[in-house]
Every structure is written in C-alpha cells, then in structure tokens.
Design a protein around this motif. Structure first.
Motif, PDB file in Angstrom:
ATOM      1  N   ALA A  18       0.828  -1.207   0.000  1.00 45.06           N
ATOM      2  CA  ALA A  18       0.000   0.000   0.000  1.00 45.06           C
ATOM      3  C   ALA A  18       0.858   1.251   0.000  1.00 45.06           C
ATOM      4  CB  ALA A  18      -0.911  -0.012   1.225  1.00 45.06           C
ATOM      5  N   SER A  19       1.975   1.222   0.698  1.00 47.73           N
ATOM      6  CA  SER A  19       2.858   2.370   0.775  1.00 47.73           C
ATOM      7  C   SER A  19       3.531   2.640  -0.567  1.00 47.73           C
ATOM      8  CB  SER A  19       3.923   2.145   1.854  1.00 47.73           C
ATOM      9  OG  SER A  19       4.857   3.193   1.902  1.00 47.73           O
ATOM     10  N   ARG A  22       0.356   3.217  -3.268  1.00 49.29           N
ATOM     11  CA  ARG A  22      -0.584   4.228  -2.773  1.00 49.29           C
ATOM     12  C   ARG A  22      -2.020   3.913  -3.172  1.00 49.29           C
ATOM     13  NH1 ARG A  22       1.662   9.896  -4.503  1.00 49.29           N
ATOM     14  NH2 ARG A  22       2.214   8.732  -6.382  1.00 49.29           N
ATOM     15  N   GLU A  24      -5.188   0.838  -1.644  1.00 52.74           N
ATOM     16  CA  GLU A  24      -5.435   0.001  -0.484  1.00 52.74           C
ATOM     17  C   GLU A  24      -5.216  -1.474  -0.850  1.00 52.74           C
ATOM     18  OE1 GLU A  24      -5.547   1.592   2.064  1.00 52.74           O
ATOM     19  OE2 GLU A  24      -6.076   3.555   1.270  1.00 52.74           O
ATOM     20  N   GLU A 114      -8.055   9.342  -7.620  1.00 54.06           N
ATOM     21  CA  GLU A 114      -6.587   9.337  -7.640  1.00 54.06           C
ATOM     22  C   GLU A 114      -6.050   7.915  -7.516  1.00 54.06           C
ATOM     23  OE1 GLU A 114      -4.929  11.892  -4.734  1.00 54.06           O
ATOM     24  OE2 GLU A 114      -5.853  13.714  -5.572  1.00 54.06           O
ATOM     25  N   GLN A 115      -6.619   7.151  -6.597  1.00 54.02           N
ATOM     26  CA  GLN A 115      -6.176   5.758  -6.443  1.00 54.02           C
ATOM     27  C   GLN A 115      -6.508   4.954  -7.697  1.00 54.02           C
ATOM     28  OE1 GLN A 115      -8.071   4.419  -2.813  1.00 54.02           O
ATOM     29  NE2 GLN A 115      -6.243   4.938  -1.568  1.00 54.02           N
ATOM     30  N   ARG A 118      -3.927   5.587 -10.395  1.00 58.01           N
ATOM     31  CA  ARG A 118      -2.683   4.888 -10.109  1.00 58.01           C
ATOM     32  C   ARG A 118      -2.840   3.379 -10.333  1.00 58.01           C
ATOM     33  NH1 ARG A 118      -2.177   8.956  -5.974  1.00 58.01           N
ATOM     34  NH2 ARG A 118      -3.346   7.688  -4.462  1.00 58.01           N
TER      35      ARG A 118
END
Length: 593
Positions: A18-19, A22, A24, A114-115, A118
């Motif tokens: 997740a880091s 970015r 979940e 945004e997620q 990505r």
C-alpha cells in the motif's frame, strides 16, 4: 487456516505494498477470512468477507487474476450485496498459490479517482507486481511451514534425547555446551554450575586422542570424580566441523543395568582361587578382610602363586569393583617408558610426545585399582617418584607444571622377591618398602600346601579335557605320586602347563607318568637324587642335637651341595620344601650363606 498462522507477516506485506502503490490492499485466505487490510479494509481484519467475496472467489476458483474497472456495475459484481452502490472505484486481485494449491487472494483496491488512476495506469505492470507479492506471501508461508517442521523435529529430538539412558550434549567451537539432554544435565549438574565445562571437554578430547574404543574418562564434577564411557563425533557442514556431539555413560550404571538385565549374580571372586589348605585359606581370608579398605596391599609370593589373581579378587570384592582395574609389570617395561606409562605426559614434553599428551595409568585408573606387579624390580629413580605419589596422593604429568592431579586409585603391589633383602642390598628404598608394606599378604607356594596339589590338578585336568574333547577319568596312582612330590618351582602356573601337556599326550583314560613333560621327570629324579645325597652326607639320627640344630644342619648341608654345583638358592628352597623367603630368613637367623 494457513495464512492466519503468518498474519503478522502478511499484514506487513500489505502495508508495504500500500505504501509503494498508494492504493489500499486486502488479503484473504481460502476461506475468505480477511487476513490483512489497509485503509478502509483494516477494520475488517480477521473477520469473514461473506457477501463481499464474489470477485475473490472467482479469482481463487479460476486460479488467475481478475480486473474490475467499474465495481458495482460489472456483471461479475451482481451477486455482491453492494452491487449498484459500491464504494470502490477499481479492483485488481490475484490468487496466492503454494505448491499448485490456491491458498488465498491478494487484492488492490481504489476508493477514489486518484487511487483509480494509479491502479489502472499500467495494468500489466501492476499485475506483474501483484503476482510477485503473491509469490512473496507464498514463500513466507513456506518458510513458516519449514520453521514449524523444524520446531517439531527439534521437539521430537528433545523428547527422544531426554528419554535416552545416556547423556548427550552438543559442544561448539569454543568448548561451550549449547544443548544437553536431561541425563547430561543430571550427570554434569549443569542446572547448578557449568563453570567446569571447558575442563570436561578438554579431558574428553585428551582421552579420545589417547585411547581406543571403548573409551573412558574421569570427570571432576563438583568435589566428586566420576568415570564415564564416552564417544565424541564431529558435526560437519560442507566438510567443516561446526560442532561436536558427545555421549556419556556412567560406568557404574552400565554395570548395574547389565547385571539386572542378565540376572547375573556376582560370585565370590576368592572362590575362583583354588585350594582349601590352611595356608591358602588364611591368605584369602586376609585379602577378603582388607578388600573394603583403601589401604595399600603388598602381595608376596613366588612366580605362579596367583598374585594378579589375588589382586583382581581384592578389587572385585571392594567398593571399587565397578571402576577400572589396571595392571603394569614393573619388570617388563624399560625405565624411560615406565615413567610415561605411570604418570602420563603433556604435549611437547619430549620428542615424539603424542599431540594432546597422554594420561598415565594413575590417571586412567580413576577411582579404581592400579596393580603394580613385580614392584621389586622397579628402578631406583622411579621408586622415588612412586614414593612421592603414595605420600602426597598427587602427581604431575611429565612436562606438566600446572595443577597437580590427585590420586584416587587404590594401589596393590606384588613381588616374587624378598624386598627386605633388596633393601639390605641397597636395591630398594626402605621408605618405599614401608609405604607398600601396609598390609602384606604371603601367597604360599605349592610346596607349602601340598594337600592342594591333587585337587587343583583334577580341576585343571577336567577343564583342559573338556576343551580338547577328551574323556579322561583322572590320574593314575603313580602319576599322583609324581605330582604330589614334585618341587613345583613354577607353582600353579607350572602345574597348569604340565597338565595341559599331559592332556594332549595321553592316549588312555587315565593320565600316566609317561604323558608328563620330560622336564617333570628330570626334576623329580634330580630332587630325589639330591635328597639321597643329603641323607648320605649327614646323620639325621645323630644324638644330642636340638630341633633348631637339626634344621640348621639340614639347611647348611643343602646349601653346600647347591654351591658345589653352582646352583641357585631357589633350588635349595625347593629341596628343603620351604619358600625362598623362608630360606633367606633362616639363612640370616643361623648366620649361613
């Protein structure tokens, strides 16, 4: 629930992914229990996904990734309880496989635009990365399986080791005990004090280099010395020794268990010494009485009278019976070798010294018995060193300058010589004589107990006849007379040799004189001839002489005849029917030479 067993590791992987991405992350097992989650899914960790698991189920059952561009609208989402109003904006999931079995699912979730951008910016790259993370989780689970299997194996080995009747322990390169079973902790008292570990390992290594199997070592545990049988084996990794495994067996326990299992009942060792004459019975009685003590015993008797047999019987009757019995013939080993045999030596103490040094017999005997045979022939320089050991109860190895080694063994010495005569001649130390002469036991010759000759002969005959498979009923009357009257300078050993020869030669059911060795007949004739000479040269009926005067005259006449033919005093003693020691005493008493 395999993945749940590594839940902490799985959660760490989910947080890391997740880091990086970015988005979940959510991970479920094959029963759709949420194992890990980030962001909005974190609150549901370790809870079931019932009603929300349709996409994960498809991926899990099909065994391939699933990409959902429009959650809540995709037909594959129709069975879901959130169909039509899903809060997710995108989802990609991939099965986790281990050994071709689907064990869970890892999903990437987007909850805003945004997620979502990505997540779907490069789907192929995301899928590749996701599959790598699935493989990582599978590897973690595999490692966990191996670790658990190792723990199980170690526990099984621990249980097996603790149930063993011998001590087992592992030693590292620094001579530290890194693992020990229950028996080892008990033997070595490791739970109380392990400060002697290096000393024990060093003693074991020295004994291993110096001995052949079965090997034994004496370890000082607290204030007590204990004798163990041992084995030491290296543990190799890529040809390099990493550790050693050492096993120990308590010698006393081994002997005791062997006796219990076999139902063995220890016979009286002294019953193995043949003869019922007063002289031999008295010698056995004295030996039996002193067996329980630690006092030094000096066995005195002619060759063949059974000195080593007596020494072993004393040892086997004593509290030391389960400890070693070692013997050394002081007349058979050169002086320069005898010192190292008795005292041992340190590495590098002389040219040719064995690496690691070598323990001497005083050390190897431990708390047992050391039998010094033919002590009268020990060289004077060694007598001084032996005297110090007996006085101080300690010694140093040759080349040793550290802590002295304490004497724990009992000393039994033996000789066929008259030590008092050796002292008078300056060949034996008077102070050592008194150190050894604590409990002297005279072992009678066959001439001093002629009533034992025929019973002993019959026992020996039976044993040898059975060994060669002959049926012999006994000795003829004439043969019995020969055996009874023979001088037996070699005593029981000579008697055994004569009878063994006769058993092999005899062709009838009764041993005849003709089957005896020629030497026996020659000695018998010589003995009879000498007696006739004595009788002819001295009037035994001469009037006016006391018993002592008659005895002196008999000894003087016999000695004169021995000198005339350059004979030995032993021959005179044999002709007179007395022991060599008695003859020397009588010669001193009467002032004869």
């Amino acid at each position: 629930m395999p993945l749940r067993e590594i839940q902490e590791s799985v959660q760490q992987i989910a947080s890391a992914v997740a880091s990086v991405l970015r988005v979940e992350v959510e991970i479920a097992d094959s029963q759709f229990l949420r194992i890990a989650g980030t962001g909005k899914t974190e609150a549901g960790v370790l809870r079931t996904m019932a009603g929300e698991d349709h996409i994960y189920r498809e991926s899990l059952l099909a065994g391939h990734p699933v990409v959902i561009m429009h959650p809540g609208q995709d037909e594959r989402c129709r069975p879901c309880m959130h169909y039509g109003n899903c809060v997710e904006t995108g989802e990609i999931c991939c099965p986790i496989q281990l050994d071709n079995e689907n064990i869970g699912v890892i999903g990437l979730l987007a909850f805003d635009e945004e997620q979502r951008e990505r997540l779907f910016a490069d789907v192929d790259a995301i899928l590749t990365y996701l599959q790598k993370m699935a493989e990582l989780i599978a590897i973690k689970l595999k490692e966990h399986y191996l670790y658990v299997e190792q723990l199980h194996t170690v526990e099984k080995l621990r249980v097996v080791m603790d149930e063993m009747d011998k001590a087992v322990f592992l030693v590292d390169q620094d001579n530290r005990i890194i693992q020990a079973n229950q028996r080892a902790r008990q033997y070595l008292r490791l739970d109380h004090d392990d400060s002697q570990t290096a000393e024990w390992i060093d003693a074991i290594r020295r004994a291993d280099a110096a001995q052949s199997a079965p090997k034994q070592v004496v370890l000082s545990i607290g204030q007590e010395d204990k004798t163990f049988l041992f084995a030491i084996k290296p543990i190799l990794l890529a040809g390099t020794v990493k550790e050693w495994v050492i096993t120990l067996d308590d010698v006393q326990e081994v002997v005791q268990i062997a006796r219990q299992v076999s139902g063995y009942s220890e016979p009286d060792p002294f019953r193995m010494i043949g003869g019922n004459s007063p002289a031999i019975v008295q010698a056995k009685e004295v030996a039996r009485r002193v067996a329980a003590s630690d006092s030094t015993v000096l066995l005195q008797g002619e060759s063949g009278t059974g000195k080593e047999l007596f020494a072993k019987a004393i040892h086997q009757t004593s509290p030391r019976r389960d400890e070693p019995f070692l013997s050394i013939n002081c007349a058979a080993i050169p002086e320069h070798l005898m010192e190292s045999e008795l005292f041992g030596y340190e590495e590098g103490s002389f040219t040719g010294a064995r690496k690691g040094g070598k323990p001497g017999l005083f050390e190897v005997a431990g708390k047992g018995t050391l039998f010094l045979d033919e002590i009268g022939d020990m060289p004077m320089p060694l007598q001084s060193k032996l005297l110090r050991v007996l006085q101080e109860k300690e010694w140093y190895r040759i080349g040793g300058n550290g802590k002295p080694i304490r004497l724990a063994a009992r000393i039994i010495a033996a000789t066929h010589l008259d030590l008092q005569e050796r002292v008078d001649a300056g060949l034996f130390r008077l102070d050592l004589y008194y150190r050894l002469h604590v409990i002297p036991i005279h072992l009678p010759s066959l001439r001093e107990r002629r009533e034992d000759i025929l019973p002993l002969a019959n026992d020996i005959l039976l044993a040898h006849a059975n060994r060669v498979g002959k049926r012999l009923h006994g000795f003829s009357q004439e043969t019995q007379n020969v055996l009874f009257h023979h001088g037996w300078r070699g005593n029981v050993r000579e008697l055994e040799n004569v009878i063994e020869y006769a058993v092999n030669m005899e062709t009838t059911s009764w041993v005849q004189p003709s089957s005896l060795p020629i030497r026996t007949g020659m000695l018998r004739e010589s003995s009879s001839h000498s007696v006739k000479e004595n009788q002819g040269s001295f009037d035994w009926q001469k009037q006016g002489l006391t018993l002592k005067e008659l005895e002196r005259a008999a000894i003087d006449t016999t000695m004169q005849q021995i000198r005339d033919r350059n004979g030995r005093k032993e021959e005179a003693a044999a002709l007179l029917g007395i022991s060599r020691a008695t003859l020397f005493r009588k010669l001193r008493e009467y002032g004869l030479t």
